[in-house]
Write a protein that holds these residues in place. Structure first.
Motif, PDB file in Angstrom:
ATOM      1  N   ALA A   1       0.829  -1.202   0.000  1.00 18.93           N
ATOM      2  CA  ALA A   1       0.000   0.000   0.000  1.00 18.93           C
ATOM      3  C   ALA A   1       0.865   1.253   0.000  1.00 18.93           C
ATOM      4  O   ALA A   1       0.545   2.233  -0.678  1.00 18.93           O
ATOM      5  N   VAL A   2       1.965   1.230   0.745  1.00 16.63           N
ATOM      6  CA  VAL A   2       2.856   2.397   0.767  1.00 16.63           C
ATOM      7  C   VAL A   2       3.391   2.642  -0.635  1.00 16.63           C
ATOM      8  O   VAL A   2       3.382   3.771  -1.133  1.00 16.63           O
ATOM      9  N   ALA A   3       3.796   1.566  -1.288  1.00  9.96           N
ATOM     10  CA  ALA A   3       4.302   1.714  -2.661  1.00  9.96           C
ATOM     11  C   ALA A   3       3.202   2.234  -3.583  1.00  9.96           C
ATOM     12  O   ALA A   3       3.433   3.130  -4.403  1.00  9.96           O
ATOM     13  N   ALA A   4       1.975   1.697  -3.407  1.00 12.14           N
ATOM     14  CA  ALA A   4       0.872   2.105  -4.285  1.00 12.14           C
ATOM     15  C   ALA A   4       0.490   3.561  -4.039  1.00 12.14           C
ATOM     16  O   ALA A   4       0.117   4.283  -4.959  1.00 12.14           O
ATOM     17  N   ALA A   5       0.585   4.000  -2.778  1.00 10.68           N
ATOM     18  CA  ALA A   5       0.206   5.377  -2.468  1.00 10.68           C
ATOM     19  C   ALA A   5       1.231   6.363  -3.018  1.00 10.68           C
ATOM     20  O   ALA A   5       0.935   7.528  -3.220  1.00 10.68           O
TER      21      ALA A   5
ATOM     22  N   PRO B   1      -5.919  -7.971  -0.845  1.00 16.55           N
ATOM     23  CA  PRO B   1      -6.434  -6.849  -1.641  1.00 16.55           C
ATOM     24  C   PRO B   1      -7.178  -5.810  -0.801  1.00 16.55           C
ATOM     25  O   PRO B   1      -6.966  -4.609  -0.964  1.00 16.55           O
ATOM     26  N   ALA B   2      -8.046  -6.268   0.111  1.00 14.56           N
ATOM     27  CA  ALA B   2      -8.813  -5.319   0.917  1.00 14.56           C
ATOM     28  C   ALA B   2      -7.871  -4.468   1.757  1.00 14.56           C
ATOM     29  O   ALA B   2      -8.019  -3.245   1.848  1.00 14.56           O
TER      30      ALA B   2
ATOM     31  N   THR C   1      -5.660   0.712   2.970  1.00 11.53           N
ATOM     32  CA  THR C   1      -4.481   1.420   3.437  1.00 11.53           C
ATOM     33  C   THR C   1      -4.025   2.449   2.412  1.00 11.53           C
ATOM     34  O   THR C   1      -3.731   3.601   2.760  1.00 11.53           O
ATOM     35  N   ALA C   2      -3.971   2.042   1.149  1.00 11.34           N
ATOM     36  CA  ALA C   2      -3.500   2.973   0.128  1.00 11.34           C
ATOM     37  C   ALA C   2      -4.414   4.186   0.056  1.00 11.34           C
ATOM     38  O   ALA C   2      -3.951   5.330  -0.034  1.00 11.34           O
TER      39      ALA C   2
ATOM     40  N   LEU D   1      -1.582  -2.334 -10.260  1.00 14.91           N
ATOM     41  CA  LEU D   1      -2.017  -3.206  -9.170  1.00 14.91           C
ATOM     42  C   LEU D   1      -3.522  -3.475  -9.221  1.00 14.91           C
ATOM     43  O   LEU D   1      -3.982  -4.546  -8.841  1.00 14.91           O
ATOM     44  N   ARG D   2      -4.271  -2.505  -9.732  1.00 17.67           N
ATOM     45  CA  ARG D   2      -5.730  -2.571  -9.619  1.00 17.67           C
ATOM     46  C   ARG D   2      -6.334  -3.862 -10.184  1.00 17.67           C
ATOM     47  O   ARG D   2      -7.090  -4.539  -9.482  1.00 17.67           O
ATOM     48  N   PRO D   3      -6.026  -4.201 -11.449  1.00 13.52           N
ATOM     49  CA  PRO D   3      -6.619  -5.455 -11.964  1.00 13.52           C
ATOM     50  C   PRO D   3      -6.171  -6.679 -11.173  1.00 13.52           C
ATOM     51  O   PRO D   3      -6.954  -7.615 -10.983  1.00 13.52           O
ATOM     52  N   VAL D   4      -4.933  -6.666 -10.698  1.00 17.64           N
ATOM     53  CA  VAL D   4      -4.455  -7.806  -9.909  1.00 17.64           C
ATOM     54  C   VAL D   4      -5.291  -7.947  -8.638  1.00 17.64           C
ATOM     55  O   VAL D   4      -5.736  -9.047  -8.277  1.00 17.64           O
TER      56      VAL D   4
END
Lengths: 644, 317
Positions: free
Chosen positions: A476-480, A529-530, A535-536, A489-492
């Motif tokens: 989540a930190v990376a995604a944010a 995923p949740a 978190t993101a 990441l979204r489709p995954v």
């Protein structure tokens, strides 16, 4: 959703500390008085035998009574029988309609609906998804699942909207319903399949009713939320125009709550779909049944071929209902008519050409390549990988070094100390009421006589949650921080979240061997995923001004994260923990199918052997465990969503 | 307003409870059954591949020779009895012996009738892989099992040897056996046959020793040869008390069961299912095609049917 919200004054940390200290002090005082009493009366650390109730006799009695009277008692003849018949009739009607429309007609009508409610892109996506279901050779099972879903979702929406209406209009109903809805939502679906089956028999009626129990709460909650949240100014204006209470409701409150209602519909659909697979255990048919049968022959490829349509249905329904909730496309009447006409024309053309069944030549066999890939993976990763060791070695180490000590530690703790820890955690994060619920739930497990398996399950949940949180927070930190990463990441995440758990139960066994480790692995995959999403989102919503000012003070990226972003995103992190716990529990139980043992095994055993006593007691213990975990991690400000 | 709602609700309830008459819980087929308006049969399929093989062949013949539409429901044995009694499924083709259910449904309620033997004899036992039994011939007697407990240890078995059991739907006395024979073993439940097979294959790939609950007929024996461990001999009634069992499992001629109404009014389908009777080899051949060569059940059934016409001709009414 948070039923009892503690107004924790974040601005006054000193006071908070004092309150926390006071709570702990009170608890310690209670412990000093009560523990010696308990120790004197029931020695030993395990749950005292004297405090258990054996329900085997009565439950077996109930089960026998139902079986003996099911065909003759008025309760069944005049009530459950009609309910059951109605469900069968409705599902059959929808199914026959879908078959009659043929694949071309269904695809055209679905694309048309998507276009009207969500725009051109969603329409193309919808059509592609339906064609893909056919291409995978899953057209008929997809239609069966769709028929079941339509009926289950309509019933859930009706029940949920009624409950939500009651809760939205009356404060007393709201207070009364809250704990009921809370409980319905933390119930893992696996736990209550057995009683439903006993009453309705296996098959579609039981599956639909179990789905309604599972999927109605979000609708109820969001309806109530929408009705309560209506703008007071508008309501007063309507009232001043002399509208009656009912007119106010229909003309103002319900339209104002449209966004929430559609979000409720969206959540209900997602939960109903996830239940469609679990319900295959009780003979619901459709795609879930294909997944489950493939599991029996250890055929991951076939399971995936049936799992993909479920993912596609979920993604399409999610996007379309979400887009409709955001406003969608306002249409002219002419557009509607033309498009509907075109869709119907396609359907009729398909029928006239005699092409209602999906042509068999147009199917794609993905099972074989998938199976080869899985075989290769397990052959090369299972053991003997240089330096890092194979997955089986990791699983062994994880079991020996993490799961075993955790389980033994929990079992070594005297029962009263477990209750005290639960009380302390729940009270620190919530109010005395949440703490009381948590302690009572935990005590109920002891009373039911399943203290040991419950703690075994608990140890698996704790280990899985720990792994999930570490991986989830890091991702989540990376995604944010990176938009690109988040887009990738979204489709995954979509796939992981909607892929039926049964599909990856076999690969995890092939990688990690039979036991608790694969159960934990499956739970991590499902809950991740949740946790990542919540978190993101929490990290992204942190006030940009705070970030900016910290940067101007010369904070490095890491400092910024630790000292500004994470503290400010605390509510989101707590919510992530809470959701992680609830989702992990749901899968750890299904882990009973791959050697997870404990309560999950008992539930499967109850279902497989028709043993109401074992199955129901284990199910009740799981519910209690879920309630306890939910209360212990319930953040003060929780969103009205399950599974994010 | 309130009174009116009340009246409507009461009327609705009244209509629901009396107006529509009684609803028969035993007369509900699946909503997906017979959608094309043809005569149809619903068969129950159990999770193991042998049961799938029976159903695949029965289904193929019913569809292609007798013109029925066949629906299948995936369901474990005990709930299948329940479903049979309620008419949710018409037949259960492979039953491993459930005396309690037989008493309740066949003898007392008379909602289920015995459909005759399947022709296959089932046997449950404890097995070790043959490669291990060849190295250590004495492992095949239960008295020597303790000597090998260390070799069979896994992270899940907690310092003891692991005896791997399968799906919770299977008939098993293993926990009692381990206790009563005072063995240094821990029963680990794989939770499903799929998980158990996957684990056995992984062990076999590495030539690791293992001890498992297993049963014949089973296609996996051809992929992973296994040798049975001798338990104290089975005698009639030695497994009467589930807690005191200390003997081997019996050899069970597997039975078919039909819903009573279906058996009476089921026409050609019922007559065919009653006559359906094949051998262990036949079943294994079809099972192996399904589970190992990954043919669909229908393809596997077609292959078998094409080459065994003399066998199945006799089943047709």
């Amino acid at each position: 959703m948070a039923s009892i919200t503690a107004t924790a004054p974040r601005a006054l940390p000193a006071l908070l500390r004092n309150r926390a200290a006071a709570k702990l002090g009170l608890l310690a005082l209670a412990a000093v008085v009560l523990v010696p009493l308990a120790q004197a009366r029931w020695t030993g650390g395990a749950w005292p035998e004297a405090l258990t109730v054996d329900l085997t006799g009565p439950l077996t009695g109930v089960s026998d009574w139902i079986i003996d009277n099911r065909d003759s008692h008025p309760l069944f003849l005049y009530f459950f029988g009609h309910v059951s018949n109605a469900v069968v009739l409705c599902v059959r009607a929808v199914y026959l309609a879908l078959l009659a429309a043929g694949w071309a007609g269904v695809t055209a009508v679905a694309a048309f609906l998507a276009w009207r409610f969500a725009g051109v892109r969603q329409a193309l996506g919808t059509a592609a998804a339906f064609l893909a279901c056919g291409l995978l050779g899953m057209w008929v099972p997809t239609m069966q699942t769709l028929a079941l879903m339509v009926v289950a979702v309509l019933a859930s929406v009706a029940v949920g909207a009624l409950l939500g209406l009651a809760a939205g209009l009356s404060d007393r109903m709201d207070r009364a319903l809250r704990p009921v809805l809370d409980t319905m939502q933390v119930l893992p679906a696996f736990a209550y399949l057995l009683p439903v089956v006993l009453v309705f028999g296996i098959g579609v009626p039981a599956a639909v009713l179990a789905t309604v129990v599972y999927a109605a709460p979000p609708m109820a909650r969001l309806t109530a939320l929408g009705l309560r949240g209506a703008d007071q100014g508008v309501l007063e204006a309507v009232e001043s125009l002399g509208a009656t209470a009912r007119q106010r409701l229909v003309t103002a409150r319900i339209p104002l709550a449209r966004g929430q209602l559609l979000l409720g519909l969206n959540q209900t659909i997602m939960m109903a779909l996830s239940m469609a697979v679990i319900a295959s255990v009780i003979g619901a048919g459709g795609l879930g049944d294909r997944v489950y049968q493939a599991l029996a022959t250890v055929d991951v490829g076939a399971a995936l071929a049936a799992g993909i349509p479920i993912v596609l249905l979920a993604v399409v329904l999610d996007r379309v209902t979400a887009a409709a909730g955001d406003g969608g496309t306002a249409g002219h009447r002419a557009g509607w008519t033309y498009a509907l006409g075109a869709a119907l024309a396609v359907a009729v053309a398909g029928r006239l050409l005699g092409r209602t069944d999906w042509p068999e030549a147009w199917t794609l066999n993905i099972a074989e390549p998938v199976n080869r890939a899985v075989d290769w993976m397990t052959a090369h990763l299972y053991s003997g990988v240089p330096v890092v060791g194979g997955t089986a070695d990791w699983a062994g180490r994880f079991t020996t070094w993490v799961l075993d000590p955790l389980r033994d530690g929990l079992l070594w703790l005297p029962w009263w100390s477990v209750l005290l820890v639960v009380a302390a955690l729940a009270w620190l994060i919530g109010t005395w009421r949440t703490a009381l619920t948590a302690v009572l739930a935990m005590a109920a497990i002891g009373v039911l006589g399943v203290w040991e398996p419950a703690l075994d399950t608990l140890s698996q949940v704790l280990a899985a949650v720990a792994v999930t949180l570490v991986l989830g927070f890091a991702t989540a930190v990376a995604a944010a921080r990176s938009d690109r990463f988040e887009r990738l990441l979204r489709p995954v995440l979509d796939v992981f979240q909607t892929m039926p758990q049964f599909v990856y139960l076999i690969p995890v066994v092939a990688l990690f061997g039979v036991g608790r480790a694969p159960a934990v692995a499956a739970a991590v995959v499902y809950a991740l995923p949740a946790v990542v999403r919540i978190t993101a989102q929490g990290l992204r919503e942190v006030d940009p001004a705070a970030m900016e000012s910290s940067r101007s003070l010369g904070a490095t990226g890491g400092q910024q994260l630790r000292q500004v972003q994470l503290p400010l995103a605390r509510p989101a992190l707590l919510l992530a923990v809470n959701q992680g716990v609830v989702l992990v529990l749901a899968v750890v139980i299904i882990g009973g199918l791959v050697g997870g043992g404990a309560l999950g095994y008992d539930v499967v055993f109850g279902l497989a052997q028709g043993d109401l006593a074992t199955g129901l007691v284990a199910g009740a213990a799981i519910v209690c465990l879920g309630l306890m975990l939910d209360r212990v991690t319930q953040p003060t400000d929780r969103r009205a969503k399950k599974g994010a | 307003m309130r009174t009116r709602t009340g009246t409507v609700a009461a009327a609705g309830l009244l209509a629901l409870t009396t107006g529509c008459g009684a609803a028969d819980m035993t007369q509900q087929a699946s909503p997906f059954a017979g959608a094309q308006g043809t005569k149809s049969v619903t068969l129950s399929v159990q999770s193991w591949v042998g049961a799938q093989a029976n159903v695949a062949v029965a289904r193929y013949l019913l569809e292609h020779e007798l013109g029925y539409r066949v629906d299948t429901v995936q369901i474990d044995e005990v709930p299948a009895w329940d479903a049979l009694s309620q008419g949710r499924v018409d037949a259960l083709l492979e039953d491993w012996g459930h005396p309690e259910e037989e008493q309740r449904y066949v003898e007392d309620k008379k909602t289920i009738v015995n459909g005759g033997g399947l022709g296959v004899t089932g046997h449950i036992g404890w097995y070790v892989p043959t490669y291990f039994a060849k190295q250590h011939p004495d492992v095949t007697d239960w008295k020597n099992l303790d000597k090998y407990a260390d070799e069979f240890r896994t992270p899940e078995s907690g310092g003891k040897g692991q005896l791997m059991d399968g799906s919770p739907s299977y008939v098993t006395n293993d926990k009692a056996l381990v206790k009563n024979l005072k063995l240094d073993y821990q029963v680990v439940f794989a939770g499903s046959e799929a998980a158990q097979i996957t684990q056995i294959k992984q062990f076999a790939k590495e030539k690791k020793p293992f001890l498992t609950y297993w049963y014949s007929p089973q296609w996996l024996f051809r992929k992973v040869p296994m040798t049975e461990v001798k338990l104290p001999a089975y005698e009639e009634g030695c497994d009467a008390d589930p807690a005191a069992v200390a003997c081997a499992y019996p050899h069970t001629p597997l039975q078919k069961y039909l819903n009573a109404d279906f058996a009476r009014d089921g026409g050609e389908a019922a007559a065919f299912l009653k006559k359906f009777r094949w051998t262990t080899e036949d079943q294994n051949a079809v099972s192996l095609m399904i589970a190992e060569q990954r043919l669909t059940p229908e393809e596997a059934a077609r292959k078998w049917v094409d080459s065994h016409e003399s066998t199945w001709r006799a089943w047709l009414p």
